[in-house]
Motif scaffolding. Sequence first.
Motif, short mmCIF file in Angstrom:
data_model
loop_
_atom_site.label_atom_id
_atom_site.label_comp_id
_atom_site.label_asym_id
_atom_site.label_seq_id
_atom_site.Cartn_x
_atom_site.Cartn_y
_atom_site.Cartn_z
N SER A 295 2.43 2.59 7.30
CA SER A 295 2.03 2.42 5.90
C SER A 295 3.06 1.53 5.22
O SER A 295 4.25 1.61 5.51
CB SER A 295 1.93 3.77 5.20
OG SER A 295 0.98 4.59 5.84
N ILE A 296 2.59 0.71 4.27
CA ILE A 296 3.45 -0.30 3.66
C ILE A 296 3.31 -0.27 2.15
O ILE A 296 2.19 -0.17 1.62
CB ILE A 296 3.10 -1.70 4.20
CG1 ILE A 296 3.41 -1.78 5.70
CG2 ILE A 296 3.85 -2.79 3.44
CD1 ILE A 296 2.99 -3.08 6.35
N GLY A 297 4.44 -0.36 1.46
CA GLY A 297 4.46 -0.47 0.00
C GLY A 297 5.08 -1.79 -0.41
O GLY A 297 6.06 -2.23 0.18
N VAL A 298 4.50 -2.40 -1.44
CA VAL A 298 4.96 -3.71 -1.92
C VAL A 298 5.27 -3.62 -3.40
O VAL A 298 4.51 -3.03 -4.18
CB VAL A 298 3.87 -4.79 -1.69
CG1 VAL A 298 4.40 -6.16 -2.11
CG2 VAL A 298 3.41 -4.80 -0.24
N ALA A 299 6.40 -4.21 -3.79
CA ALA A 299 6.76 -4.27 -5.21
C ALA A 299 7.47 -5.59 -5.48
O ALA A 299 8.09 -6.17 -4.59
CB ALA A 299 7.67 -3.10 -5.59
N HIS A 300 7.36 -6.05 -6.72
CA HIS A 300 8.10 -7.25 -7.11
C HIS A 300 8.48 -7.14 -8.57
O HIS A 300 7.87 -6.38 -9.33
CB HIS A 300 7.28 -8.52 -6.85
CG HIS A 300 6.45 -8.96 -8.01
ND1 HIS A 300 5.31 -8.28 -8.41
CD2 HIS A 300 6.61 -9.99 -8.88
CE1 HIS A 300 4.80 -8.89 -9.46
NE2 HIS A 300 5.56 -9.92 -9.77
N GLN A 301 9.50 -7.89 -8.96
CA GLN A 301 9.93 -7.93 -10.36
C GLN A 301 10.28 -9.36 -10.74
O GLN A 301 10.75 -10.15 -9.91
CB GLN A 301 11.16 -7.05 -10.59
CG GLN A 301 10.88 -5.55 -10.55
CD GLN A 301 12.14 -4.72 -10.81
OE1 GLN A 301 13.23 -5.25 -10.95
NE2 GLN A 301 11.97 -3.42 -10.86
N ALA A 317 7.34 4.16 -4.15
CA ALA A 317 6.17 4.84 -4.71
C ALA A 317 4.88 4.24 -4.16
O ALA A 317 3.91 4.96 -3.88
CB ALA A 317 6.19 4.75 -6.23
N ALA A 318 4.85 2.91 -4.00
CA ALA A 318 3.67 2.27 -3.42
C ALA A 318 3.47 2.72 -1.98
O ALA A 318 2.33 2.94 -1.53
CB ALA A 318 3.83 0.76 -3.49
N LEU A 319 4.57 2.86 -1.25
CA LEU A 319 4.48 3.35 0.12
C LEU A 319 3.92 4.77 0.16
O LEU A 319 3.07 5.11 0.99
CB LEU A 319 5.87 3.29 0.75
CG LEU A 319 6.04 3.82 2.18
CD1 LEU A 319 5.04 3.20 3.13
CD2 LEU A 319 7.47 3.56 2.65
N TYR A 320 4.37 5.60 -0.76
CA TYR A 320 3.85 6.97 -0.85
C TYR A 320 2.35 6.96 -1.14
O TYR A 320 1.58 7.75 -0.58
CB TYR A 320 4.61 7.72 -1.94
CG TYR A 320 4.14 9.14 -2.17
CD1 TYR A 320 4.35 10.12 -1.21
CD2 TYR A 320 3.51 9.49 -3.35
CE1 TYR A 320 3.93 11.42 -1.42
CE2 TYR A 320 3.08 10.79 -3.57
CZ TYR A 320 3.29 11.75 -2.60
OH TYR A 320 2.87 13.04 -2.81
N ARG A 321 1.93 6.03 -2.00
CA ARG A 321 0.51 5.92 -2.32
C ARG A 321 -0.30 5.54 -1.07
O ARG A 321 -1.39 6.06 -0.83
CB ARG A 321 0.30 4.89 -3.44
CG ARG A 321 -1.17 4.75 -3.84
CD ARG A 321 -1.36 3.75 -4.97
NE ARG A 321 -0.79 4.24 -6.21
CZ ARG A 321 0.29 3.75 -6.79
NH1 ARG A 321 0.93 2.74 -6.23
NH2 ARG A 321 0.73 4.26 -7.92
N ALA A 322 0.24 4.61 -0.27
CA ALA A 322 -0.44 4.21 0.96
C ALA A 322 -0.60 5.40 1.90
O ALA A 322 -1.64 5.55 2.57
CB ALA A 322 0.34 3.09 1.65
N LYS A 323 0.41 6.27 1.94
CA LYS A 323 0.31 7.48 2.76
C LYS A 323 -0.79 8.41 2.21
O LYS A 323 -1.61 8.94 2.97
CB LYS A 323 1.65 8.22 2.75
CG LYS A 323 2.80 7.50 3.40
CD LYS A 323 2.77 7.59 4.90
CE LYS A 323 4.05 7.08 5.53
NZ LYS A 323 4.00 7.10 7.01
N GLN A 324 -0.79 8.58 0.89
CA GLN A 324 -1.77 9.45 0.28
C GLN A 324 -3.21 8.98 0.52
O GLN A 324 -4.12 9.79 0.67
CB GLN A 324 -1.53 9.54 -1.24
CG GLN A 324 -0.43 10.49 -1.66
CD GLN A 324 -0.43 10.68 -3.17
OE1 GLN A 324 -0.62 9.73 -3.92
NE2 GLN A 324 -0.25 11.90 -3.62
N GLU A 325 -3.37 7.67 0.53
CA GLU A 325 -4.71 7.11 0.62
C GLU A 325 -5.23 6.99 2.05
O GLU A 325 -6.30 6.44 2.28
CB GLU A 325 -4.74 5.74 -0.06
CG GLU A 325 -4.52 5.83 -1.57
CD GLU A 325 -4.46 4.47 -2.24
OE1 GLU A 325 -4.44 3.44 -1.52
OE2 GLU A 325 -4.42 4.43 -3.50
N GLY A 326 -4.48 7.50 3.02
CA GLY A 326 -5.00 7.54 4.38
C GLY A 326 -4.13 6.93 5.44
O GLY A 326 -4.49 6.95 6.61
#
Length: 345
Positions: A295-301, A317-326
Amino acid sequence: MWRTPAPPSNETQRLRALEACSIMDSPPDPRFDRIAWLARHIYQCDLAFISFIDAQTQWIKASAGQPTQASRPREQSICQLIISQGQALVSRDISSDPRFAGHPQLDGPRIGFYAGVPLLLDDRLPVGSLCVLSAAPHMLGAIDIEPLRVLATIAADEVELFRRNEELTRHSRIDPLTGLENRRAFDEGLARAASRSQRTGEPLALVMMDLDGFKDVNDRFGHPAGDALLRQVGAALAAMERRAGDVLARYGGEEFGLILPGADARAAQKVAERLHATLGNAGIRRPDRRRLTASIGVAHQHASVLDIDRLVASADAALYRAKQEGRDRIATAGEPLAGEQPRSA
């Protein structure tokens, strides 16, 4: 009439050499300050400076004399001509020199006399320049740039020392299991990338990847089986094409981080997709023959709001969301979910 010069034929090699030195955005160094001071006093000029030039930016490492910008875009630099040609550049009066008519830097404070020589690594890779200049033109007598060449050689030796020290300490930044860079290298790389972002105004992106179900592998088959998987993952990720300046590291446990200086949201998403495909194409199998996924999370600023702690937290947090979503998917940082907390291992 000024025309922006093409990059030198060895541009790729010189950028790699400059990157290997880890000297861009490094703290002030008295060794370079002394060289700039000597150059100014030998030539009795208004300003002497040492600069390094990467793909986009000229960065002033040391200067003596009148104040100067810490950095400027490469295309606005006079020294880019030194980098392009790998040779000395001398003008008695740049302000009236037809070669520089229309150059953007001439719109600022007057530049008369100008002389610069390249800083050469391996005797052929121009990574920077040592320059002297004055507002008044130099109209009397010959211009001897041999002292400037000697000082530039000393400066290049110092840059080479940077590179050798970097190579000597590289082993302390390598994860022995995966062969990728380790958490120390990640933290240092993130700090450098943040400094670059603040200097150039470019965005900064971060991609975090976590192997799915890895704890289950360790619990069911033992840590040697988990280590074997990590070695395969490291080999697969190391083969993925990356830009100079990108940092790919084992962040900890089964988590990996990829720092992307200058990448906006779209560019970071494309890199995340390539990272996901690289692991998928490797076809790594768990001991139970199930395909290993991540699972991969991506962020930028943007540079104007850059906060590396928040950037890491957003990617996490995005990585956690990817885990949650399957799992086995990519999620991009956005508004946090209600009650969302950092994930557990």
